[in-house]
Design a protein around this motif. Structure first.
Motif, PDB file in Angstrom:
ATOM      1  N   ALA A 212       0.833  -1.204   0.000  1.00 29.04           N
ATOM      2  CA  ALA A 212       0.000   0.000   0.000  1.00 29.04           C
ATOM      3  C   ALA A 212       0.869   1.255   0.000  1.00 29.04           C
ATOM      4  N   ALA A 213       1.936   1.253   0.795  1.00 28.11           N
ATOM      5  CA  ALA A 213       2.831   2.410   0.838  1.00 28.11           C
ATOM      6  C   ALA A 213       3.480   2.651  -0.514  1.00 28.11           C
ATOM      7  N   GLU A 214       3.841   1.568  -1.203  1.00 23.38           N
ATOM      8  CA  GLU A 214       4.422   1.708  -2.534  1.00 23.38           C
ATOM      9  C   GLU A 214       3.424   2.347  -3.503  1.00 23.38           C
ATOM     10  N   GLN A 215       2.166   1.932  -3.412  1.00 26.54           N
ATOM     11  CA  GLN A 215       1.152   2.524  -4.284  1.00 26.54           C
ATOM     12  C   GLN A 215       0.928   3.991  -3.936  1.00 26.54           C
ATOM     13  N   LEU A 216       0.827   4.283  -2.639  1.00 23.97           N
ATOM     14  CA  LEU A 216       0.597   5.665  -2.222  1.00 23.97           C
ATOM     15  C   LEU A 216       1.758   6.563  -2.638  1.00 23.97           C
ATOM     16  N   GLU A 217       2.979   6.073  -2.508  1.00 22.98           N
ATOM     17  CA  GLU A 217       4.135   6.877  -2.896  1.00 22.98           C
ATOM     18  C   GLU A 217       4.156   7.120  -4.398  1.00 22.98           C
ATOM     19  N   VAL A 275      -5.033  12.622  16.898  1.00 17.97           N
ATOM     20  CA  VAL A 275      -5.069  12.895  15.462  1.00 17.97           C
ATOM     21  C   VAL A 275      -6.099  11.955  14.836  1.00 17.97           C
ATOM     22  N   PRO A 276      -6.548  12.240  13.609  1.00 17.95           N
ATOM     23  CA  PRO A 276      -7.463  11.313  12.933  1.00 17.95           C
ATOM     24  C   PRO A 276      -6.812   9.933  12.784  1.00 17.95           C
ATOM     25  N   GLN A 277      -7.571   8.905  13.117  1.00 22.12           N
ATOM     26  CA  GLN A 277      -7.078   7.527  13.021  1.00 22.12           C
ATOM     27  C   GLN A 277      -8.088   6.675  12.260  1.00 22.12           C
ATOM     28  N   GLU A 278      -7.589   5.881  11.320  1.00 23.18           N
ATOM     29  CA  GLU A 278      -8.398   4.904  10.603  1.00 23.18           C
ATOM     30  C   GLU A 278      -7.871   3.505  10.910  1.00 23.18           C
ATOM     31  N   TYR A 279      -8.777   2.539  10.891  1.00 18.69           N
ATOM     32  CA  TYR A 279      -8.445   1.170  11.252  1.00 18.69           C
ATOM     33  C   TYR A 279      -8.601   0.238  10.052  1.00 18.69           C
ATOM     34  N   VAL A 280      -7.612  -0.605   9.837  1.00 17.73           N
ATOM     35  CA  VAL A 280      -7.759  -1.769   8.966  1.00 17.73           C
ATOM     36  C   VAL A 280      -7.713  -2.967   9.896  1.00 17.73           C
ATOM     37  N   ASP A 305      -7.478  -1.922   0.912  1.00 12.36           N
ATOM     38  CA  ASP A 305      -8.118  -1.403   2.122  1.00 12.36           C
ATOM     39  C   ASP A 305      -7.179  -0.486   2.893  1.00 12.36           C
ATOM     40  N   VAL A 306      -5.886  -0.806   2.886  1.00 10.92           N
ATOM     41  CA  VAL A 306      -4.907   0.068   3.535  1.00 10.92           C
ATOM     42  C   VAL A 306      -4.801   1.387   2.775  1.00 10.92           C
ATOM     43  N   VAL A 307      -4.770   1.321   1.452  1.00 13.34           N
ATOM     44  CA  VAL A 307      -4.711   2.536   0.640  1.00 13.34           C
ATOM     45  C   VAL A 307      -5.929   3.416   0.898  1.00 13.34           C
ATOM     46  N   ALA A 308      -7.107   2.814   0.887  1.00 12.50           N
ATOM     47  CA  ALA A 308      -8.337   3.579   1.113  1.00 12.50           C
ATOM     48  C   ALA A 308      -8.345   4.208   2.499  1.00 12.50           C
TER      49      ALA A 308
END
Length: 320
Positions: A212-217, A275-280, A305-308
């Motif tokens: 997911a980090a690779e996609q986001l980057e 801070v805002p937190q989202e959960y996978v 799901d991590v990307v979203a």
């Protein structure tokens, strides 16, 4: 992104088994106990080489915990081993009273944890175990991410004085951490640095977080990615430093949303730096039968799901 080399796929339980083989050859105080699942726990070589240091408890997990505690109080380093569902929920009273309360040097090695147990279904797919174990005083909780890290974590657990809960899984997963990387209990491992979003992952979700980090980057998002292999003690310093830099966080785990890594992080941030937190994570439901890959998708624990979740966290940060 930290450079890594994929070395095929191996199950994390084999990392435990291979570490036990090494410990059998190097530490005469290490003993192993099992509840009729020695093959599943990959203890074959340890048993073959050390028949006098293996104790088959049969399907009597509560008794196994008691025997393990006695061995610990007698100076041995016992690894009590079975499926995670039986290693925690079935014997919680014995762990609480005999192991944690006594601060006994017992290592609870729990395999087949989480949804990736797959076809065995909900009765065996425990996703509450981290919560159960981290609430116990004196208990260290470790959830390594791949074969190499599980092997290193097992060696570190043997060297640690006190109760340890070591969680690992059944399916073959990518092997990507360095073979010789030291394992330090309670210290997160950084995988990438960025200022847009923090991603904290543990166990099997770490590989999904890397992808997911690779996609986001590739989208221009700077990701601060940490492998939180130790749930307790939590690396509070590393987590707070990251979220102070990014202003939002995603926690990723193959566990219930309640009681797991995300819950620990939320408590930390509520006390120090909200801070805002989202959960996978699994949202208050039992598992079901299916292949590990199918279930990771169905239960929203996969890379997309991590990307979203990262995009949701960053959007919430903008709205503050």
């Amino acid at each position: 992104m930290r450079p890594y080399t994929l070395a095929g796929k191996k199950d994390t339980r084999s990392g435990f088994g291979d570490a036990m083989t090494q410990l059998g050859r190097t530490n005469p105080d290490v003993v192993a106990l099992c509840a009729d699942l020695a093959g599943s726990l990959k203890l074959g070589t340890f048993i073959q080489e050390n028949p006098g240091r293996f104790f088959e408890a049969g399907i009597a997990e509560a008794n196994m915990i008691g025997v393990g505690t006695g061995l610990a109080l007698g100076g041995k380093v016992p690894f009590v081993t079975t499926f995670a569902a039986f290693a925690t929920g079935r014997v919680y009273d014995q762990i609480r009273q005999s192991v944690a309360y006594s601060n006994a040097n017992v290592k609870i090695a729990a395999s087949h944890a989480g949804i990736t147990l797959g076809e065995d279904g909900a009765t065996h797919q425990i996703m509450e175990d981290i919560g159960l174990m981290k609430m116990l005083p004196n208990m260290v909780v470790i959830n390594p991410c791949d074969y190499n890290q599980t092997r290193a974590a097992t060696l570190a657990a043997a060297a640690y004085q006190g109760p340890v809960y070591l969680r690992f899984g059944r399916p073959a997963e990518p092997v990507y951490t360095p073979e010789d990387e030291p394992f330090v209990i309670g210290k997160a491992v950084r995988w990438s640095e960025g200022t847009d979003v923090t991603i904290l992952a543990t166990g099997h979700l770490m590989w999904r977080a890397i992808r997911a980090a690779e996609q986001l980057e590739s989208e221009g998002v700077g990701v601060d990615l940490l492998n939180i292999h130790t749930i307790k003690p939590l690396d509070e310093e590393a987590i707070l430093a990251s979220v102070r830099k990014t202003g939002c966080v995603v926690t990723c785990e193959e566990h219930m949303m309640n009681g797991g890594l995300g819950d620990s992080v939320a408590q930390l941030l509520a006390r120090n730096f909200p801070v805002p937190q989202e959960y996978v994570a699994v949202d208050d439901r039992f598992g079901e039968s299916g292949t590990p890959a199918e279930l990771m998708v169905k239960f929203h624990l996969d890379t997309p799901d991590v990307v979203a979740a990262a995009h949701r966290a960053m959007e919430r940060k903008k709205q503050r």
